[in-house]
Design an enzyme around this catalytic site. Structure first.
Site, PDB file in Angstrom:
ATOM      1  N   LYS A 189      94.010 102.178  34.966  1.00 44.94           N
ATOM      2  CA  LYS A 189      93.349 101.487  36.063  1.00 44.94           C
ATOM      3  C   LYS A 189      94.285 100.382  36.558  1.00 44.94           C
ATOM      4  O   LYS A 189      94.427  99.343  35.920  1.00 44.94           O
ATOM      5  CB  LYS A 189      92.012 100.903  35.584  1.00 44.94           C
ATOM      6  CG  LYS A 189      91.103 100.409  36.725  1.00 44.94           C
ATOM      7  CD  LYS A 189      91.453  99.014  37.127  1.00 44.94           C
ATOM      8  CE  LYS A 189      90.613  98.539  38.298  1.00 44.94           C
ATOM      9  NZ  LYS A 189      91.197  97.341  38.936  1.00 44.94           N
ATOM     10  N   GLY A 242      96.026  90.596  31.608  1.00 45.76           N
ATOM     11  CA  GLY A 242      95.371  89.925  32.719  1.00 45.76           C
ATOM     12  C   GLY A 242      94.831  88.571  32.312  1.00 45.76           C
ATOM     13  O   GLY A 242      95.355  87.912  31.415  1.00 45.76           O
ATOM     14  N   SER A 243      93.737  88.184  32.938  1.00 48.12           N
ATOM     15  CA  SER A 243      93.213  86.826  32.763  1.00 48.12           C
ATOM     16  C   SER A 243      92.300  86.703  31.544  1.00 48.12           C
ATOM     17  O   SER A 243      91.711  87.689  31.081  1.00 48.12           O
ATOM     18  CB  SER A 243      92.431  86.415  34.015  1.00 48.12           C
ATOM     19  OG  SER A 243      91.209  87.127  34.095  1.00 48.12           O
ATOM     20  N   GLY A 247      89.419  89.178  29.887  1.00 49.20           N
ATOM     21  CA  GLY A 247      89.576  89.554  28.490  1.00 49.20           C
ATOM     22  C   GLY A 247      88.304  89.346  27.689  1.00 49.20           C
ATOM     23  O   GLY A 247      87.929  90.177  26.853  1.00 49.20           O
ATOM     24  N   GLU A 265      96.566  90.937  26.315  1.00 47.59           N
ATOM     25  CA  GLU A 265      97.677  90.032  26.619  1.00 47.59           C
ATOM     26  C   GLU A 265      97.222  89.204  27.800  1.00 47.59           C
ATOM     27  O   GLU A 265      97.128  89.685  28.916  1.00 47.59           O
ATOM     28  CB  GLU A 265      98.949  90.829  26.935  1.00 47.59           C
ATOM     29  CG  GLU A 265     100.196  89.964  26.911  1.00 47.59           C
ATOM     30  CD  GLU A 265     100.558  89.395  28.269  1.00 47.59           C
ATOM     31  OE1 GLU A 265     100.245  88.205  28.507  1.00 47.59           O
ATOM     32  OE2 GLU A 265     101.129  90.120  29.090  1.00 47.59           O
ATOM     33  N   CYS A 300     103.152  85.778  33.402  1.00 43.91           N
ATOM     34  CA  CYS A 300     102.320  85.250  32.315  1.00 43.91           C
ATOM     35  C   CYS A 300     103.104  84.302  31.414  1.00 43.91           C
ATOM     36  O   CYS A 300     102.535  83.370  30.854  1.00 43.91           O
ATOM     37  CB  CYS A 300     101.707  86.390  31.508  1.00 43.91           C
ATOM     38  SG  CYS A 300     102.916  87.556  30.845  1.00 43.91           S
ATOM     39  N   GLU A 399      96.209  77.542  33.830  1.00 44.15           N
ATOM     40  CA  GLU A 399      97.236  78.444  34.347  1.00 44.15           C
ATOM     41  C   GLU A 399      97.095  78.575  35.855  1.00 44.15           C
ATOM     42  O   GLU A 399      96.056  78.982  36.365  1.00 44.15           O
ATOM     43  CB  GLU A 399      97.119  79.820  33.694  1.00 44.15           C
ATOM     44  CG  GLU A 399      98.231  80.768  34.098  1.00 44.15           C
ATOM     45  CD  GLU A 399      98.129  82.113  33.411  1.00 44.15           C
ATOM     46  OE1 GLU A 399      99.176  82.675  33.065  1.00 44.15           O
ATOM     47  OE2 GLU A 399      96.993  82.599  33.235  1.00 44.15           O
TER      48      GLU A 399
END
Length: 496
Positions: A189, A242-243, A247, A265, A300, A399
């Site tokens: 995806k 991703g974020s 997650g 991650e 990241c 972030e």
């Protein structure tokens, strides 16, 4: 925007993929729904892409499960798997210019970076795991003479890979290549902001000889397509980059469904520490600038916190600003551009919002701070530096995922390490020093999954990649990633 003739010619010939890849076929969403795929370079519509819904994900998962259970890929020997993955790498190399163009159009990264960095790294990842797949061995236990005990690695089954938009093909290959190498089936995806190279990958995999159903690609929105994949009772693992908020949702979806494995991650607020005894201040200044501004700060591991020893801070920050000023901001398709567009208007506004907050909280703006190239219709934010950052400031704690650097000073080693570790994240960290003892102490004391000494982002496919704390768990890259996509089975045979 005037582009070189070769870029213009390739653009005219470029085909933009739009259909999902399910069970070996290129298909529209069952509902017929599409979403607008907009280029950040000029804000213009690129194409309309199939918006996969729950029903489409179910078909993709069924295809992946069927392919796994009948062994059409899982049961092929190492030599046969190698041949297909090497062929896929060859096809990616053949179409490297097209993949780079798709990537640059889709996410706004400079075409020179896509062509010279992202796509070659993705190809190398495919080749590396093709070569590594027969290097995973089991073990024989220390059993009594009347028993043989051994352990073997077996593929998990169906892997749902949910990948980000900042390095779309590269991050996809970090997950797809080792998952396929271990004999799994995959439902990929891509982020809704960056579907093009994932869809192209699905086509190339079929051309390479990967059996139908082994790699499926389902574009769509995270709240629909991603959620359906994560809640599926027939997906054995979700591998996600991703974020943090997403997650957390994926962990919840695992609990609500079949307790599927989750590899995460997530974000980072990575510190780069420069001591006064730095062996090469110019190299450190270059690393400080490019460490946060590369890929428009949408990385990241971006070194978004710069910690400099007080005795050299003023001169050092001035040099970092000079390096940043020299970065050419421009059209991502211009080969001379070094700093392109942010992926979306929303991401641009997020960065601008953090810039406004930093000023209101008392940080001193050293460089940049605004939107540029507005006349293009694209989403451009200039490299921005703030000094006198305090640990409590939003820019020190959250972030941004954009081109904004915050600078803090310190006077002692203990203070530097404490500032560096004062974050919920723990993805990457770095330090510059001539003192080998300080370097080794710092590497041990920094709470991060990746620590670089006298360099930044100095790593490759051979080393594991992943974080501590709220930067997630599980590792991409290296042989460790192969083990992530496998179960360990113990077998004991009683000898008669």
């Amino acid at each position: 925007m005037t582009l070189p003739a070769d870029i213009t010619e390739r653009l005219a010939r470029l085909a933009l993929p739009s259909q999902a890849v399910i069970d070996g076929a290129h298909v529209d969403a069952l509902s017929g729904e599409t979403f607008d795929n907009v280029s950040p370079r000029d804000g213009q519509l690129l194409n309309k892409v199939a918006a996969c819904q729950k029903e489409d994900v179910a078909l993709a998962v069924f295809a992946a499960r069927t392919a796994f259970e009948d062994g059409r890929w899982r049961d092929q020997g190492p030599r046969a798997k190698k041949a297909v993955l090497f062929r896929l790498a060859e096809l990616m190399e053949r179409d490297a210019d097209e993949l780079a163009l798709l990537e640059s159009l889709d996410v706004g990264k400079p075409i020179s970076d896509a062509r010279n960095v992202d796509i070659p790294l993705a190809i190398n990842t495919c080749r590396w795991y093709a070569e590594a797949l027969d290097k995973v061995y089991g073990e024989v236990g220390a059993s009594p003479v009347d028993r043989l005990s051994y352990a073997v690695h077996e593929p998990l089954g169906v892997i749902g890979a949910i990948v980000p938009w900042n390095f779309p093909l590269h991050m996809a290959m970090w997950k797809v290549a080792p998952a396929l190498a271990m004999g799994n089936s995959v439902v990929l995806k891509p982020a809704e902001e960056s579907p093009l190279t994932a869809l192209k990958l699905g086509a190339l995999a079929l051309e390479a000889g990967l059996p139908a159903g082994v790699l499926n690609v389902v574009p769509g929105f995270g709240a629909v397509t991603g959620e359906a994949l994560a809640l599926s009772m027939d997906v054995d693992m979700i591998a996600f980059t991703g974020s943090g908020p997403v997650g957390r949702k994926l962990m919840e979806y695992s609990a609500r469904s079949n307790l599927k494995r989750i590899s995460l991650e997530l974000g980072g607020k990575s510190p780069q520490i420069v001591f006064a005894d730095c062996p090469d201040l110019e190299a450190a200044a270059q690393a400080a600038a490019w460490g946060v501004f590369y890929n428009q700060g949408e990385v990241c591991t971006a070194a978004s916190r710069l910690l400099v020893e007080a005795s050299i801070k003023e001169a050092f920050v001035e040099r970092v600003a000079e390096v940043a000023k020299g970065m050419k901001v421009g059209d991502p398709l211009d080969p001379s551009t070094q700093f392109g567009a942010m992926v979306s208007e929303r991401q641009m506004n997020t960065a601008l919002g953090y810039i406004a907050i930093a000023g209101s909280q008392g940080a001193r703006r050293v460089l940049g701070g605004g939107q540029v190239l507005k006349e293009t219709g694209g989403f451009y934010v200039e490299p921005t530096i703030f000094d006198r950052l305090q640990p409590s400031h939003a820019l020190a704690r959250e972030e941004v995922f954009g081109p904004v650097l915050g600078v803090m000073s310190f006077t002692t080693e203990d203070e530097a390490i404490a500032l560096a570790n004062d974050t919920v994240y723990g993805l990457a960290a770095g330090l510059w020093t001539s003192d080998v003892n300080r370097a080794l102490r710092g590497a041990r004391r920094l709470k991060a999954g990746l620590v670089w000494v006298n360099g930044w982002d100095a790593c490759d496919i051979t080393m594991p990649f992943g974080g501590f704390k709220q930067s997630g768990f599980g590792r991409d890259r290296s042989l460790h990633a192969l083990h992530k996509y496998a179960d360990l089975k113990s077998v004991s045979v009683t000898l008669r």
